[in-house]
Design a protein around this motif. Structure first.
Motif, short mmCIF file in Angstrom:
data_model
loop_
_atom_site.label_atom_id
_atom_site.label_comp_id
_atom_site.label_asym_id
_atom_site.label_seq_id
_atom_site.Cartn_x
_atom_site.Cartn_y
_atom_site.Cartn_z
N ALA A 26 46.89 18.32 -2.36
CA ALA A 26 47.70 18.26 -1.14
C ALA A 26 46.84 17.90 0.06
N HIS A 27 45.65 18.48 0.13
CA HIS A 27 44.76 18.22 1.26
C HIS A 27 44.19 16.81 1.20
N PHE A 28 43.78 16.37 0.00
CA PHE A 28 43.17 15.06 -0.14
C PHE A 28 44.16 13.94 0.17
N ILE A 29 45.35 14.03 -0.39
CA ILE A 29 46.37 12.99 -0.13
C ILE A 29 46.78 13.00 1.33
N SER A 30 46.93 14.17 1.90
CA SER A 30 47.31 14.27 3.32
C SER A 30 46.23 13.68 4.22
N THR A 31 44.97 13.92 3.87
CA THR A 31 43.87 13.36 4.67
C THR A 31 43.92 11.83 4.66
N LYS A 32 44.15 11.24 3.50
CA LYS A 32 44.21 9.79 3.41
C LYS A 32 45.41 9.23 4.18
N LEU A 33 46.54 9.91 4.12
CA LEU A 33 47.72 9.45 4.84
C LEU A 33 47.52 9.56 6.35
N VAL A 34 46.94 10.65 6.80
CA VAL A 34 46.68 10.81 8.24
C VAL A 34 45.66 9.76 8.70
N ARG A 35 44.68 9.49 7.88
CA ARG A 35 43.73 8.43 8.24
C ARG A 35 44.44 7.08 8.35
N ARG A 36 45.36 6.85 7.45
CA ARG A 36 46.08 5.57 7.46
C ARG A 36 46.98 5.44 8.68
N PHE A 37 47.64 6.52 9.07
CA PHE A 37 48.64 6.42 10.14
C PHE A 37 48.13 6.81 11.51
N VAL A 38 47.04 7.57 11.60
CA VAL A 38 46.64 8.13 12.90
C VAL A 38 45.24 7.70 13.35
N ALA A 39 44.21 8.06 12.59
CA ALA A 39 42.85 7.78 13.07
C ALA A 39 41.86 7.82 11.93
N ASP A 40 40.75 7.10 12.10
CA ASP A 40 39.69 7.10 11.09
C ASP A 40 39.14 8.50 10.84
#
Length: 570
Positions: free
Chosen positions: A374-388
């Protein structure tokens, strides 16, 4: 010429209806940070982040229906008609064919042509027999077979560009791109390319906004992934003597010795010397850990997800026997019990008793529900949509939503794209466009109508991002430092000039001036100002404005805007 797409205005009633019936919307309504009266910058920000950038007139259309309604529409692409896209792709002959059809009609004839050419050129001392692709094709039939095979990859690559550039389902295309990259396979490895069309069409696309466990399971059974990471050959180890004897009975598969895997007890030779001639060279296959390692490190838990090398080995044992039926004929997934290790396994402290194909399914269940996933996938999605550098608080909320909804991707994305962090000043233009995002956003910004996307496919190769050709399983990077360098920016400017001046083969319309659009005789700066105001929301630095003002021709001014630092960011 305006691009053929269904006006958002016409969809307003359906969008409003969807917004009120969507499950989960009411639950998150009070948490939404979507502004009720957004300015142009905010609308452009959303169009850049949940899609591939605005087209001429998009800002006005989104403002008319409301930003929240637009986001809801994008989160429910199945309710959004996309008939113009269907029409645009109708002439592509390979996109809807099964893998078996593609193999029989396109790939096997090309393979046979190369083999024939290899035989015909066997006396040529300059040949490299091990490299079939280097064999010069002699006859028209051989060359036609090779051309036909290239059609499959060409059409697959074209449709990816065209969907991103013209589909009204922008978030869906963004997510298909995201998940293909997350579950990357390399077209250059053996039979993998035979399965690519099916992989994106039938495995990734239908599940891009569904449940993560469903997507994970479909990928695990995909022949593209099984071949790419070698799991189709992974099997419980057998000793060399048994493998050699089995190979005598079935040279193509040492694991099949007739109706039984092993010869009857007492009939097995006791030493390799007792075997018939040539059988001593039989090499037994065994467990391959490639897929097991990437499943945990890249697909689910992440490199710091709490697993050990022992877990990798146990997971690999669980997936023995997950293979492909006749890969050269384009066969599908098959579980082969005789290749499976049915012993007990322990994965992340969880005991798996050994029950055939269910062992792998049990591993997938375990990994999909694990907090690290849950944390890993969420991190990648937030990186994709919000910030590096993903904001920790948002990652935590997205991960919690992942757990609450049993991995509902749609709801995790909703949490991210309606969050305060998504609309913060720090997130505005914080992401550098990848070459794919840059090329597609430039097409959208200029309003160019492409009859063929093949020139753009070639451009992406030149920019260092060839489609479906990322070799490592990590996929292409989603951080600025991977794409920002002097050479890359110069190549982007050259593409922008070619696009705006009409040197891009197959383009029509647009207001760069080079495609016979209405702006070809427009005053210098006219079209550039249109892009600045409508696509960049007027957000251009004084230094960039000064540079653009020096342009002496309209296409040059447009190219300078497209090549500007502001347009490189989303």
């Amino acid at each position: 010429m305006r691009m053929p797409s269904r006006p958002i205005r016409a969809l307003a009633p359906a969008i409003v209806a969807v917004a009120f019936v969507t499950s989960g919307l009411q639950a998150d309504k009070n948490k939404s940070a979507v502004p009720a009266k957004p300015d142009d910058r905010t609308i452009v920000h959303v169009l850049n982040r949940i899609g591939f950038g605005p087209r001429p007139g998009d800002v006005e259309r989104v403002r008319e229906i409301g930003l929240q309604a637009y986001i809801d529409q994008q989160l429910q692409p199945e309710h959004l008609p996309d008939s113009a896209m269907t029409t645009r792709l109708a002439s592509f002959e390979t996109l809807n064919k099964s893998t078996r059809e593609l193999s029989e009609r396109y790939f096997r004839p090309a393979l046979m042509a190369r083999q024939q050419a290899k035989q015909e050129n066997a006396q040529d001392a300059s040949m490299k027999p091990a490299d079939q692709n280097a064999v010069p094709l002699r006859t028209p039939e051989q060359m036609e077979a090779a051309r036909s095979q290239r059609t499959v990859m060409a059409e697959l690559s074209e449709q990816k560009v065209l969907r991103a550039a013209y589909s009204d389902r922008q978030l869906e295309e963004m997510m298909v791109d995201f998940w293909f990259n997350h579950f990357n396979v390399f077209a250059g490895k053996g039979q993998t390319r035979v399965y690519l069309t099916e992989y994106e069409r039938d495995t990734i696309r239908p599940r891009a906004l569904g449940k993560f466990r469903d997507l994970l399971g479909a990928v695990a059974e995909s022949p593209a992934m099984l071949f790419y990471l070698d799991n189709w050959q992974s099997s419980a180890p057998i000793d060399a003597t048994t493998a050699a004897r089995n190979r005598q009975m079935n040279p193509r598969n040492p694991y099949r010795a007739g109706p039984r895997q092993m010869p009857p007890q007492g009939s097995r030779p006791r030493t390799l010397a007792d075997l018939p001639p040539n059988a001593q060279n039989a090499r037994p296959r065994g467990i391959n850990e490639n897929y097991a390692r990437e499943l945990m490190e890249l697909h689910t838990l992440g490199v710091d997800g709490g697993y050990t090398q022992k877990d990798v080995g146990e997971v690999a044992r669980a997936f023995t026997g997950w293979t492909i039926a006749n890969p050269r004929q384009g066969g599908g997934y098959r579980f082969e019990p005789r290749m499976h290790d049915d012993g007990e396994k322990i994965v992340l402290g969880h005991k798996i008793k050994g029950n055939g194909q269910k062992d792998g399914q049990e591993v997938l269940d375990l990994l999909a529900k694990h907090p690290s996933t849950a944390h890993f996938i969420s991190t990648k999605l937030v990186r994709r949509f919000v910030a590096d550098e993903p904001p920790k608080a948002l990652v935590d909320r997205a991960a919690e939503r992942f757990r609450q909804t049993d991995g509902d991707i749609r709801e995790v994305v909703r949490t991210i794209v309606t969050s305060p962090e998504f609309f913060s000043a720090e997130a505005y233009r914080a992401k550098v466009k990848t070459p794919f995002e840059f090329v597609v956003s430039a097409v959208r910004a200029t309003g160019v109508d492409l009859a063929s996307a093949l020139p753009l496919v070639q451009t992406l190769r030149d920019l260092g991002m060839p489609l479906y050709m990322c070799q490592p399983p990590t996929g292409y990077a989603d951080r600025a430092d991977a794409w920002v360098n002097t050479g890359a920016l110069l190549n982007r400017m050259n593409f922008a000039l070619a696009l705006s001046s009409g040197r891009m083969r197959g383009g029509r319309g647009g207001f760069g001036g080079g495609f016979g659009g209405g702006a070809i005789n427009a005053p210098v700066q006219g079209s550039a100002d249109t892009i600045v105001s409508g696509i960049l929301a007027g957000d251009l630095s004084e230094s960039t404005r000064t540079t653009v003002a020096k342009a002496t021709e309209n296409p040059q001014a447009v190219a300078l805007v497209l090549g500007s630092p502001e347009f490189q960011r989303r």
